[in-house]
Every structure is written in C-alpha cells, then in structure tokens.
Design a protein around this motif. Structure first.
Motif, short mmCIF file in Angstrom:
data_model
loop_
_atom_site.label_atom_id
_atom_site.label_comp_id
_atom_site.label_asym_id
_atom_site.label_seq_id
_atom_site.Cartn_x
_atom_site.Cartn_y
_atom_site.Cartn_z
N VAL A 165 -35.44 -80.65 -14.48
CA VAL A 165 -34.42 -81.62 -14.87
C VAL A 165 -34.36 -82.72 -13.83
O VAL A 165 -34.32 -82.44 -12.62
N THR A 166 -34.37 -83.97 -14.29
CA THR A 166 -34.20 -85.08 -13.36
C THR A 166 -32.72 -85.42 -13.24
O THR A 166 -31.97 -85.34 -14.23
N GLU A 167 -32.29 -85.77 -12.05
CA GLU A 167 -30.95 -86.33 -11.84
C GLU A 167 -31.14 -87.78 -11.45
O GLU A 167 -32.00 -88.10 -10.60
N ARG A 168 -30.35 -88.65 -12.07
CA ARG A 168 -30.56 -90.09 -11.86
C ARG A 168 -30.47 -90.47 -10.38
O ARG A 168 -31.13 -91.41 -9.94
N GLY A 169 -29.68 -89.76 -9.64
CA GLY A 169 -29.53 -90.08 -8.23
C GLY A 169 -30.78 -89.89 -7.40
O GLY A 169 -30.83 -90.31 -6.24
N GLY A 170 -31.81 -89.24 -7.97
CA GLY A 170 -33.08 -89.14 -7.27
C GLY A 170 -33.49 -87.72 -6.91
O GLY A 170 -34.26 -87.53 -5.96
N ARG A 171 -33.00 -86.73 -7.67
CA ARG A 171 -33.42 -85.35 -7.41
C ARG A 171 -34.08 -84.77 -8.64
O ARG A 171 -33.66 -85.04 -9.78
N LEU A 172 -35.10 -83.95 -8.39
CA LEU A 172 -35.76 -83.19 -9.45
C LEU A 172 -35.38 -81.74 -9.24
O LEU A 172 -35.62 -81.18 -8.17
N ARG A 173 -34.77 -81.12 -10.24
CA ARG A 173 -34.24 -79.77 -10.11
C ARG A 173 -35.00 -78.80 -11.01
O ARG A 173 -35.59 -79.20 -12.02
N ILE A 174 -34.96 -77.53 -10.62
CA ILE A 174 -35.57 -76.48 -11.44
C ILE A 174 -34.47 -75.54 -11.92
O ILE A 174 -33.61 -75.13 -11.14
N ILE A 175 -34.51 -75.26 -13.22
CA ILE A 175 -33.57 -74.29 -13.81
C ILE A 175 -34.37 -73.06 -14.21
O ILE A 175 -35.41 -73.17 -14.88
N ALA A 176 -33.88 -71.90 -13.82
CA ALA A 176 -34.55 -70.65 -14.20
C ALA A 176 -34.39 -70.42 -15.70
O ALA A 176 -33.51 -71.00 -16.34
N ALA A 177 -35.22 -69.55 -16.25
CA ALA A 177 -35.15 -69.24 -17.69
C ALA A 177 -33.76 -68.70 -18.07
O ALA A 177 -33.33 -68.83 -19.21
N SER A 178 -33.08 -68.11 -17.08
CA SER A 178 -31.73 -67.59 -17.34
C SER A 178 -30.67 -68.68 -17.38
O SER A 178 -29.54 -68.44 -17.78
N GLY A 179 -31.04 -69.87 -16.94
CA GLY A 179 -30.09 -70.98 -16.90
C GLY A 179 -29.57 -71.26 -15.50
O GLY A 179 -28.85 -72.23 -15.29
N GLN A 180 -29.92 -70.41 -14.55
CA GLN A 180 -29.42 -70.62 -13.19
C GLN A 180 -30.13 -71.80 -12.52
O GLN A 180 -31.37 -71.88 -12.54
N LEU A 181 -29.34 -72.66 -11.94
CA LEU A 181 -29.90 -73.85 -11.28
C LEU A 181 -30.37 -73.49 -9.88
O LEU A 181 -29.61 -72.93 -9.08
N GLN A 182 -31.64 -73.77 -9.61
CA GLN A 182 -32.17 -73.51 -8.27
C GLN A 182 -31.52 -74.49 -7.30
O GLN A 182 -31.49 -75.69 -7.54
N GLU A 183 -30.98 -73.95 -6.21
CA GLU A 183 -30.21 -74.78 -5.29
C GLU A 183 -31.06 -75.87 -4.64
O GLU A 183 -30.66 -77.02 -4.52
N GLN A 184 -32.25 -75.49 -4.25
CA GLN A 184 -33.14 -76.43 -3.56
C GLN A 184 -33.82 -77.35 -4.58
O GLN A 184 -34.44 -76.87 -5.53
N ALA A 185 -33.68 -78.66 -4.37
CA ALA A 185 -34.37 -79.60 -5.25
C ALA A 185 -35.86 -79.60 -4.95
O ALA A 185 -36.29 -79.22 -3.86
N VAL A 186 -36.64 -80.03 -5.93
CA VAL A 186 -38.09 -80.12 -5.73
C VAL A 186 -38.39 -81.19 -4.67
O VAL A 186 -37.86 -82.30 -4.74
N GLY A 187 -39.20 -80.85 -3.71
CA GLY A 187 -39.52 -81.79 -2.64
C GLY A 187 -40.74 -82.62 -2.97
O GLY A 187 -41.53 -82.30 -3.85
N GLY A 188 -40.89 -83.72 -2.25
CA GLY A 188 -42.10 -84.52 -2.37
C GLY A 188 -42.00 -85.73 -3.26
O GLY A 188 -43.02 -86.39 -3.51
N LEU A 189 -40.78 -86.03 -3.75
CA LEU A 189 -40.64 -87.24 -4.58
C LEU A 189 -40.85 -88.49 -3.73
O LEU A 189 -40.52 -88.51 -2.54
N PRO A 190 -41.36 -89.55 -4.31
CA PRO A 190 -41.47 -90.81 -3.57
C PRO A 190 -40.08 -91.43 -3.37
O PRO A 190 -39.09 -90.94 -3.91
N GLU A 191 -40.02 -92.51 -2.62
CA GLU A 191 -38.75 -93.21 -2.40
C GLU A 191 -38.27 -93.81 -3.73
O GLU A 191 -39.04 -94.47 -4.43
N ILE A 192 -37.03 -93.55 -4.03
CA ILE A 192 -36.48 -93.98 -5.34
C ILE A 192 -35.30 -94.90 -5.09
O ILE A 192 -34.44 -94.63 -4.25
N TYR A 193 -35.26 -96.01 -5.84
CA TYR A 193 -34.10 -96.91 -5.79
C TYR A 193 -33.08 -96.38 -6.79
O TYR A 193 -33.30 -96.43 -8.01
N ALA A 194 -31.99 -95.84 -6.29
CA ALA A 194 -31.01 -95.18 -7.15
C ALA A 194 -29.64 -95.83 -7.00
O ALA A 194 -28.98 -95.65 -5.97
#
Lengths: 370, 147
Positions: free
Chosen positions: A53-82
């Motif tokens: 799931v993308t968040e407009r503020g500049g984070r990419l998140r992972i949700i488990a199949a159970s629906g639980q949101l992984q606390e740590q956002a995906v790392g390695g995104l480029p610089e984003i103008y948000a």
C-alpha cells in the motif's frame, strides 16, 4: 454556436442510461481489513497473499494476509516531493513479478517551484527496494502541487500506460504534444519508448505520448476481454469524464469540457468540437473519480465485467454496468460509509478492497453475503 | 464633503464597475488562450460566454473586489488629502493593489494554485489589476464631483 443544448433524442437516451435498473441486487458486508494508514493512495496484491500500500506522504507499507499492517515501511524509496496532492502515488506488480520481484511505482519529484510525476521500478527483496531505476520523468517541471495523475496500467504486450495531469495552472499545455502535461504516456518496462507509439514519428512531439487533451487522469484500466483501455479524469466544477482511450486521440481539455471553473467562469464555450473525442459519460456535478477497476473476480457474480470508479467528492464507488461492451447504467455503492474513497481494487480472493482517503485511512474489505 | 450615503453609493458603484470590467477582461483572456489553440471564436460565442461569466463569475469576483476596496479606497482617500496632487495616481494604484493583494490572499488560502484563470499570467494579472484601477478612479471622480 455554443453546443450546450442537447437534442431531445440525446436527452431521452441519457435518461434511459441513468434510469436503467441494476441487473440484480447484490448483498455485501464491509469489514475494516487494515487501519493506521495515512492517506493511502494505491495497493497491489502480492502472490503470497500480502499487499503493498502506498501512502501519499511517501511511505510504502506491507499488509500481511491477515490484514495486520507491518510497522516498518519498505525502505529504499527515492526522494519524494510530498505535499498537498503530490507524493507517493500508484504501485503495481510487474506482470512477471514471481520471476523478477519487480514493482513499478509513480510519485512526485522536485520541489514547490519545479515538480512533476515520475515513474520508477525496483525489486522488492525482504521488505526493501533494490535496484531502483527511474523509467520516466514527466516534463516540464512545473510550479504548484496539483494534478499529477499517477495511475499505471499494463497492456498485453507488457508496455505500460502512465496517466498524468495538467498541473492545474497549465491547462492549455494539455494540447501541446511536445510536453507531458495532460497526457497519458506509454513506455516499455525498461523505460524505452515503444516503436509503435502514435507520435514517435511526429516532429517535436514527445514520443511517450499515447493520448492527450486530459486534465487529471486518476483512473485507468485495461479490459482484456474487450481489448480496450478505459480511464477517467477529474473535470473542474463538473465535467468529470469516463473515456475510452485510443492511441493518438485528443480528448479535448481545455478546448471542450462539460465543467466550469471553480470560480464559476467558463473554461470553454464548447462541449464538442470537430476532431476532439467525446467522453463515454460525464459526471456533473463532479464525483471526483479517484481510481478505476474492472471487476473480474467470482465473489460478486452480477458485477463481473463491470467498471468500478471510486470517488472522493461523492464519497462512493460508482459501478458502471457493462453489457456486450457497452455502458448499461450506473449504480452508486458504499455511500453508507460517508468517506472519501481513494481506491477500489479487486482482490485475488474475489472480494473488493477500498482505500479511504484521510489521515487515519483504512483498507476496507467488501465481502459478498448472498 | 459628500455625505456618507452618497460616498457609500459611489463605493458600491465602484465595486460594480471593477467587477464588470474585470469579468469581461478575464473572459477575453480565457477565450484568447482557446483561440490560440485553434478554437473558433465567432462574435456570438464571445458575447454569450462573456454574459455567462458576468452571471457566473462576477458574483465571486465581486466579493474579492468588495473586500479589497474596503481597505484600499479609504486609505487612498486619506493619502490624497495629504498629497492632493497625487490623488489620481493614488486611487489608480490603490485599486490595482487591492486586486493584486486580494488575488494573492485567495491563492494562498484556497487549495488550488490559482483561483482565477487570468491570474495565471503576467498580462492577465495586469488586466485584472487595471480593472481595479478603473473602479478606484471612478470612485475618485464621483466623490470629487459630489464634493
């Protein structure tokens, strides 16, 4: 002559379309699948049941199949103008994701005085992005933080379409083929330009342009059965459009529109002009369409093959019925939520997933109960 | 000195003059942009669009003008008493600045980058400011006549 008035036959046709009843009622229940997302914008289903799931503020998140949101956002995104409408936008999987773990994502680059939309790809490995590549940068960089488009759709040849916006203050540029403002562009997965793009041989035209004359396109889908591309775009005050996208076609903004400016001024005296494509349908007053999905799941049997457009202003999802490749009426769904809906997605489980547009955004799961 | 109701009437008329001139100018600016893209612009289309904008756009623009003039015109009147020779220039400048500052404020407050299409370019902005000058000078002339 100003083409505002409709002929009686056109009015009758429209009335039939709008009043056409739904083919059958469909019962459903809506569950909160995930919460704690900040302005979620898009989502993609991973083969192992998880979701990105993308968040407009500049984070990419992972949700488990159970629906639980992984606390740590995906790392390695480029610089984003948000800021405002700018930020991390769409995410889709490579058609060969299981082999290459590659994802594609769109986002806003630059700063307040010079920014636009960019497309990148990366490999998703252990919750991190690796091998990040910039594939396309919309030009020119413009000022302001409005109208980025940003939706991605793959075509059968594995080239992809990226929707763009006119930057709000630059609406006339949507008619200029030499730039990317107000266009839908088509590129290959490696960022190269397909040789059969409609304007590759046109002098001074940007070779990536696939269609033009758009305002702010935030929904696009390829319908494989019909071999068609549908998209929708935001109008100004009124005049939101659903379009059948064809290569090389001019969709008219701002020369023709069914909307007026937010201040009440006429954008154009024309709703039709020769050589400019008409929308399949237009929404006035505006519903603010924010994403487009073709339902191909088995959960909602009466909805299979229909288009679904999430809306921000109407706080609903518009089901656009399709019959024999033709539009056959509309149904307004999920108004009971009373929430701005940023995205509508068909899950691999046959359920429909919604993203709510607010600082405490949620993923909602729509489950058939019949 | 003119009585208060007379001044108030001239103030309202000045707001209306600027609103009408500004509305007509912004319509012509927008139509010129479309014409440059190849849109046909016969006179009947031009007149009808201008009239639609007077009905649809000018009420919104009038609010901006009203608030701007409520600040600018009393200030211009006060300054012109101090510098009578600069009366016309002061009113013209006050009217233009009232519109400019009003546009700047509206753009800062509202979510869209630029609220009025003509304000997207230098020429369009000058046109809208000129409409402010016309209304302010109208006020200056009418109030002087009434003295």
């Amino acid at each position: 002559m100003i083409e505002k008035a409709r002929s009686p036959s056109a009015v009758l046709l429209l009335a039939c379309f709008w009043l056409s009843p739904a083919s059958a009622t469909t019962d459903y229940r809506i569950e909160t699948f995930t919460e704690g997302l900040e302005y979620p914008w898009s989502m993609a289903f991973l083969p192992d049941g998880r979701m990105l799931v993308t968040e407009r503020g500049g984070r990419l998140r992972i949700i488990a199949a159970s629906g639980q949101l992984q606390e740590q956002a995906v790392g390695g995104l480029p610089e984003i103008y948000a800021t405002s409408q700018a930020g991390l936008l769409d995410v889709v999987l490579d058609p060969e994701f299981e082999q290459n773990q590659r994802i594609f994502f769109s986002y806003s680059y630059g700063d307040r005085s010079a920014n636009n939309t960019r497309l990148a790809s990366a490999r998703l490995v252990d919750g991190q992005l690796q091998d990040v590549k910039t594939l396309f940068t919309a030009l020119p960089a413009k000022a302001g933080s409005s109208h980025y488009g940003g939706r991605i759709a793959f075509l059968p040849d594995n080239s992809l379409l990226l929707t763009l916006g006119d930057g709000f203050d630059y609406r006339e540029q949507a008619q200029d083929l030499s730039n990317h403002l107000g266009k839908i562009v088509r590129i290959n997965r490696d960022g190269s330009v397909p040789e059969d793009n409609p304007f590759v041989d046109v002098k001074d035209a940007a070779p990536e342009v696939y269609s033009y004359g758009h305002r702010n396109v935030q929904g696009i889908v390829y319908a494989p059965q019909l071999k068609r591309v549908y998209s929708h775009e935001h109008g100004p005050r009124g005049g939101d459009e659903l379009n059948l996208i064809k290569p090389g076609v001019n969709y008219g903004w701002p020369l023709i529109t069914y909307g007026v400016d937010y201040n009440g001024a006429q954008i154009s005296p024309y709703t039709e002009l020769p050589g400019l494509e008409q929308p399949l349908l237009q929404w006035t007053p505006s519903v603010a369409p924010s994403s487009l999905m073709l339902y191909s799941g088995s959960g909602f049997k009466y909805w299979k093959g229909d288009l679904f457009a999430s809306t921000l202003a109407e706080k609903s999802v518009r089901r656009i019925r399709m019959k024999n490749g033709m539009l056959a009426g509309q149904e307004v769904l999920f108004e009971e939520l009373d929430e701005r809906i940023r995205g509508v997605f068909g899950g691999p489980d046959g359920n429909i997933y919604l993203l709510t547009d607010n600082a405490e955004g949620r993923v909602l799961k729509v489950i058939p109960t019949e | 000195m003119p009585n208060n109701s007379r001044v108030l009437l001239q103030f309202v008329l000045a707001v209306l003059v600027t609103t009408l001139v500004g509305s007509i100018l912004q319509t012509q600016y927008n139509l010129a942009q479309l014409q440059a893209l190849g849109a046909p612009m016969p006179i009947d289309v031009r007149v009808e669009t201008t009239c639609l904008d007077v009905l649809g756009f000018s009420p919104v623009f009038a609010i901006l003008v009203l608030l701007g003039f409520a600040c600018a015109l009393p200030m211009a009147a006060w300054l012109s008493k101090k510098v009578p020779d600069a009366r016309w220039m002061l009113f013209a400048l006050a009217g233009a600045l009232a519109i400019f500052l009003g546009l700047t404020l509206v753009n800062a407050v509202l979510p869209m980058p630029t609220f009025i299409g003509a304000n997207r370019s230098f020429v369009g902005t000058l046109g809208l400011m000129a409409s402010g000058s016309v209304g302010a000078l109208f006020f200056a002339v009418r109030c002087r006549t009434a003295t």
